[in-house]
Design a protein around this motif. Structure first.
Motif: not given
Length: 509
Positions: A479, A388, A383, A439-441, A473, A396, A390, A452-453, A475
């Motif tokens: 992808c 990624f 991450l 799981e990313i949220s 992965w 996160l 972000i 959503n990830g 996000y």
């Protein structure tokens, strides 16, 4: 010798059952009532008021018969070899319902399970499988399986988690925990076999330097050895080897993964003498307030922490939610609820209430080489990577769990909110039998059971540098996924928006 059947209501149960115990077990009325009050009353009082009971005797129980022939039959005092079975239904039961198709169909829809009463006075609570739905308080998620049984010669299916009390002579808390765990696994997977007391003895014969009967309990090393011999790649976590936050986080991740754990409970850290073993099999359901109360976790890995600080990214972890967990404790009836900080809070004894979890055993599939500690750190490391992307000043919410690739692909195949091209890439991707998933949220999305990830990790790869362990992965706008078995990841511009989280492990969130 014919089988006798009695149908009774909750207020009739004690009288009927103590009378049957007096006759079948050849004990006094006083001892029968004492056994009921001491071991059975708490069990039956937790059931809903609509419960109705069918008592059948004599009953041949395979688990008790094993203990009887390996131990109790050799004692001077005479022990009976037969048991009593009590079946539980939701609502009224009429004997003639067992003799017509319509009645049987109705009873099957209202069947809540069974409990065996064995003649080991006062520890009479034997093998049982009762549905969590039968309890007055059942707002929790836990592992269950299906067990074939009969009532009045008609086939039924009990759904629940196996439970029994120790008889203190052939099985103690450790053997009971091993038995319940293997009873569960053997009912779900053909590669595992159910256990009996004599099987446990034979498995540990070469690890025991003293007599095995009567049982004096098992050490955590003996339980680990037994699980390994039974086909697991056992992993042990000792509290003193981790920070308190990491220890409970790891335990929670494994529960989220749908794996029953053996917990070693003790008060020896304050000079006490209690040593106990229980199973952890689930947790309470997650509420919006639970998510709101989560605090940002302090990252213990220096490299990841530095990257988080540099990008001003904060992480809250699902595994840090302060759930109450579901315990299978042979001193009480099944499905006890307590926090990880006070696991024995349901005891009426201050010494027991002060006990803590000192170690836990995880019965992993042998080819799960990457454990929860490594998977959790690796997912965070991914991450924080450049790809990624972000945004700065982001919080996160991450949820990490282990699951079978078969179960995950089954979920993904019918997840309508997942982008089609990315979905097909994952579904067609060769995977090991199990995978780690991150799981990313966000807090807002997770309250809606959405993410959503996504990060999917190969459990058979312990090389965590680079992309070796990454399977896929996604996000934001990008992808990545492996092209077959090639190590290199394929990049694709496929926006990954909101999708439903995976809930197959515990059948809920």
């Amino acid at each position: 010798m014919s089988i006798t059947t009695i149908v009774c209501s909750p207020h009739e149960l004690k009288e009927e059952l103590t009378l049957v115990m007096t006759e079948e077990f050849a004990v006094s009325q006083k001892n029968a009532e004492s056994a009921y009050d001491g071991r059975l009353e708490e069990f039956f009082n937790r059931l809903k008021g609509s419960a109705q009971f069918v008592i059948e005797y004599p009953y041949v129980d395979k688990v008790y018969r094993d203990s009887y022939y390996s131990y109790f039959s050799s004692k001077l005092q005479q022990y009976q070899r037969n048991c009593i079975r009590v079946s539980v239904f939701d609502g009224s039961v009429a004997p003639d319902q067992f003799r017509n198709a319509t009645g049987v169909a109705d009873l099957r829809s209202r069947y809540w399970g069974f409990v065996i009463i064995r003649p080991t006075i006062p520890n009479v609570l034997g093998r049982s499988v009762v549905s969590p739905r039968a309890l007055r308080e059942n707002g929790f998620l836990c592992l269950t399986s299906k067990f074939q049984t009969t009532v009045c010669a008609v086939k039924f299916e009990a759904v629940g988690f196996p439970h029994a009390s120790q008889d203190t002579e052939t099985i103690t808390c450790a053997e009971t925990a091993l038995w319940a765990m293997m009873e569960y696994f053997s009912s779900r997977y053909t590669e595992y076999k159910p256990l009996t007391a004599s099987t446990i003895m034979n498995t540990l014969r070469n690890q025991s330097y003293f007599r095995q009967l009567p049982s004096e309990g098992l050490s955590i090393k003996q339980m680990s050895f037994a699980l390994r011999e039974l086909g697991f790649g056992t992993k042990s976590y000792l509290r003193t080897m981790y920070s308190s936050a990491s220890f409970t986080n790891l335990l929670s991740i494994y529960i989220e993964s749908g794996i029953p754990l053996i917990l070693s409970i003790s008060d020896r850290y304050i000079g006490g003498g209690i040593g106990h073993a229980v199973l952890a099999i689930g947790r309470t359901e997650t509420t919006s307030d639970d998510i709101d109360r989560l605090v940002v976790s302090m990252e213990e890995d220096a490299v990841v922490a530095a990257r988080m600080c540099e990008k001003n990214i904060r992480i809250v972890e699902c595994a840090d939610i302060e759930h109450r967990f579901v315990f299978i404790d042979d001193n009480y009836s099944a499905y006890q609820l307590a926090s990880l900080e006070e696991p024995m809070v349901y005891y009426n004894n201050d010494s027991w209430r002060r006990c803590e979890i000192v170690e836990f055993l995880v019965p992993l599939y042998p080819k799960v080489y990457m454990d929860a500690m490594a998977a959790r750190l690796y997912i965070k490391d991914v991450l924080m990577g450049e790809r990624f992307n972000i945004p700065s000043d982001t919080e996160l919410f991450i949820r990490v769990f282990l699951t079978s690739s078969r179960s995950y692909k089954d979920y993904l195949a019918i997840e309508d909110n997942f982008p089609g091209k990315f979905k097909e890439a994952i579904l067609n991707l060769p995977m090991p039998k199990f995978i780690w998933v991150g799981e990313i949220s966000s807090r807002v999305l997770m309250k809606q059971r959405m993410a959503n990830g996504l990060v999917i990790v190969d459990v058979t790869e312990i090389q965590t540098s680079g992309d070796h362990a990454l399977l896929a992965w996604g996000y934001g706008e990008y992808c990545y996924y492996k092209n077959g078995l090639v190590v290199k990841l394929v990049q694709n511009t496929i926006p990954l928006k909101m999708f439903n989280i995976f809930i197959n492990n515990l059948k809920g969130f």
